[in-house]
Motif scaffolding. Structure first.
Motif, PDB file in Angstrom:
ATOM      1  N   LEU A 126     -22.038  -0.452  41.469  1.00 50.24           N
ATOM      2  CA  LEU A 126     -21.110  -0.205  43.049  1.00 50.24           C
ATOM      3  C   LEU A 126     -19.628  -0.473  42.233  1.00 50.24           C
ATOM      4  N   VAL A 127     -19.725  -1.662  41.396  1.00 50.06           N
ATOM      5  CA  VAL A 127     -18.348  -2.323  40.995  1.00 50.06           C
ATOM      6  C   VAL A 127     -17.636  -1.423  39.888  1.00 50.06           C
ATOM      7  N   HIS A 128     -18.702  -0.991  39.109  1.00 48.35           N
ATOM      8  CA  HIS A 128     -18.172  -0.600  37.713  1.00 48.35           C
ATOM      9  C   HIS A 128     -18.391   0.909  37.572  1.00 48.35           C
ATOM     10  N   GLY A 129     -19.385   1.582  38.259  1.00 50.97           N
ATOM     11  CA  GLY A 129     -19.673   2.987  38.036  1.00 50.97           C
ATOM     12  C   GLY A 129     -19.666   4.075  39.256  1.00 50.97           C
ATOM     13  N   ILE A 130     -18.915   3.485  40.385  1.00 49.59           N
ATOM     14  CA  ILE A 130     -18.736   4.243  41.484  1.00 49.59           C
ATOM     15  C   ILE A 130     -18.286   5.766  41.178  1.00 49.59           C
ATOM     16  N   HIS A 131     -17.257   5.885  40.192  1.00 45.79           N
ATOM     17  CA  HIS A 131     -16.487   7.290  40.006  1.00 45.79           C
ATOM     18  C   HIS A 131     -17.618   8.400  39.186  1.00 45.79           C
ATOM     19  N   ASP A 132     -18.685   7.439  38.608  1.00 45.29           N
ATOM     20  CA  ASP A 132     -19.393   8.368  37.898  1.00 45.29           C
ATOM     21  C   ASP A 132     -20.479   9.065  38.640  1.00 45.29           C
ATOM     22  N   VAL A 133     -20.620   8.713  39.742  1.00 46.10           N
ATOM     23  CA  VAL A 133     -21.448   9.518  40.899  1.00 46.10           C
ATOM     24  C   VAL A 133     -21.016   9.888  41.945  1.00 46.10           C
ATOM     25  N   TRP A 134     -19.648  10.044  41.800  1.00 43.74           N
ATOM     26  CA  TRP A 134     -18.951  10.561  43.101  1.00 43.74           C
ATOM     27  C   TRP A 134     -17.869  11.512  42.995  1.00 43.74           C
ATOM     28  N   SER A 135     -17.953  12.672  43.349  1.00 42.87           N
ATOM     29  CA  SER A 135     -16.901  13.520  43.280  1.00 42.87           C
ATOM     30  C   SER A 135     -16.088  13.831  44.494  1.00 42.87           C
ATOM     31  N   ARG A 136     -15.043  13.188  44.546  1.00 37.09           N
ATOM     32  CA  ARG A 136     -13.908  12.892  45.714  1.00 37.09           C
ATOM     33  C   ARG A 136     -13.794  14.084  46.217  1.00 37.09           C
ATOM     34  N   ASP A 137     -14.065  15.009  45.675  1.00 40.67           N
ATOM     35  CA  ASP A 137     -13.334  16.350  46.402  1.00 40.67           C
ATOM     36  C   ASP A 137     -14.471  17.301  46.748  1.00 40.67           C
ATOM     37  N   SER A 138     -15.755  16.668  46.706  1.00 36.94           N
ATOM     38  CA  SER A 138     -17.018  17.306  47.115  1.00 36.94           C
ATOM     39  C   SER A 138     -17.535  16.682  48.405  1.00 36.94           C
ATOM     40  N   ILE A 139     -17.549  17.638  49.341  1.00 34.53           N
ATOM     41  CA  ILE A 139     -18.166  17.078  50.486  1.00 34.53           C
ATOM     42  C   ILE A 139     -19.714  16.833  50.396  1.00 34.53           C
ATOM     43  N   GLU A 140     -20.336  17.467  49.647  1.00 41.27           N
ATOM     44  CA  GLU A 140     -22.017  17.247  49.383  1.00 41.27           C
ATOM     45  C   GLU A 140     -22.040  16.083  48.486  1.00 41.27           C
ATOM     46  N   SER A 141     -21.332  15.805  47.372  1.00 45.94           N
ATOM     47  CA  SER A 141     -21.410  14.557  46.831  1.00 45.94           C
ATOM     48  C   SER A 141     -20.831  13.176  47.588  1.00 45.94           C
ATOM     49  N   SER A 142     -20.110  13.338  48.489  1.00 46.96           N
ATOM     50  CA  SER A 142     -19.498  12.369  49.532  1.00 46.96           C
ATOM     51  C   SER A 142     -20.587  12.223  50.384  1.00 46.96           C
ATOM     52  N   ARG A 143     -21.365  12.975  50.972  1.00 48.72           N
ATOM     53  CA  ARG A 143     -22.432  12.887  52.013  1.00 48.72           C
ATOM     54  C   ARG A 143     -23.531  11.975  51.307  1.00 48.72           C
ATOM     55  N   SER A 144     -23.841  12.510  50.155  1.00 54.33           N
ATOM     56  CA  SER A 144     -25.114  11.978  49.188  1.00 54.33           C
ATOM     57  C   SER A 144     -24.647  10.509  49.011  1.00 54.33           C
ATOM     58  N   LEU A 145     -23.500  10.192  48.470  1.00 54.14           N
ATOM     59  CA  LEU A 145     -23.143   8.705  48.124  1.00 54.14           C
ATOM     60  C   LEU A 145     -23.136   7.821  49.304  1.00 54.14           C
ATOM     61  N   LEU A 146     -22.554   8.422  50.581  1.00 58.62           N
ATOM     62  CA  LEU A 146     -22.645   7.691  51.823  1.00 58.62           C
ATOM     63  C   LEU A 146     -24.014   7.255  52.077  1.00 58.62           C
TER      64      LEU A 146
END
Length: 205
Positions: A126-146
């Motif tokens: 959560l602190v160091h690797g959030i961008h490794d699992v989140w594509s901020r321009d992707s709705i699917e990725s954002s839904r999955s992360l949320l």
């Protein structure tokens, strides 16, 4: 803004909120662990106990969640081994040793240790690797992360509630022990323990 862009903006805002919320829970867990780990054990000559306790508190003041969770699982959730008297240096001054544990069943302690280890790993991601699992321009990725953040939040809340109960019990017992040590009966028993056969006091002059 398009409907897709609006949804993405809402998801992004919700993710930032969830990250902050999850971190707050983890910080409270860290605080609960620290409140138990620091005073959970102490050993040394009577005249040095206060100094040793201050040094221990200073050393662990900035310990991270992983270190505190490991200590908690290994030394507080399980009954510690009895200290070998040969490890205590010889001297005339009384030597005191104190430790606290909940003495859980081995299987329960092992399961709890595993859950805490998973939470620590999640905290690091959560602190160091959030961008490794989140594509901020992707709705699917954002839904999955949320959804993942929500699931982790619920699991962390369960562990936090356990720690709150344990911390309250720990602090209550600390007060009871402190009252016992200050009591006349304990002081009388301690004096008798250091009294020699001829009635004089043993220990430091």
């Amino acid at each position: 803004m398009t409907a897709e862009g609006n949804e993405l903006a809402q998801l992004t805002a919700a993710i930032f909120h969830a990250i902050g919320r999850n971190l707050m829970v983890l910080q409270e867990m860290e605080s609960m662990l620290r409140s138990m780990v620091i005073p959970s054990e102490l050993s040394g000559p009577a005249s040095q106990l206060a100094t040793l306790q201050k040094k221990r508190a200073k050393r662990l003041k900035n310990a991270g969640l992983g270190s505190l969770a490991g200590h908690f699982a290994d030394k507080i959730l399980t009954k510690p081994a009895i200290k070998d008297m040969d490890d205590i240096p010889e001297g005339r001054e009384p030597h005191f040793s104190f430790s606290f544990s909940f003495d859980r069943e081995p299987a329960d302690a092992a399961a709890r240790k595993k859950r805490l280890s998973i939470i620590v790993k999640r905290r690091n991601k959560l602190v160091h690797g959030i961008h490794d699992v989140w594509s901020r321009d992707s709705i699917e990725s954002s839904r999955s992360l949320l959804q993942r953040l929500e699931d982790e939040h619920q699991e962390s809340l369960g562990e936090l509630q356990l720690l709150r109960v344990e911390s309250e019990a720990f602090q209550r017992i600390r007060l009871e022990v402190a009252a016992l040590l200050r009591g006349a009966d304990f002081k009388r028993a301690l004096s008798e323990a250091f009294r020699t056969d001829d009635g004089s006091e043993s220990g430091p002059p």
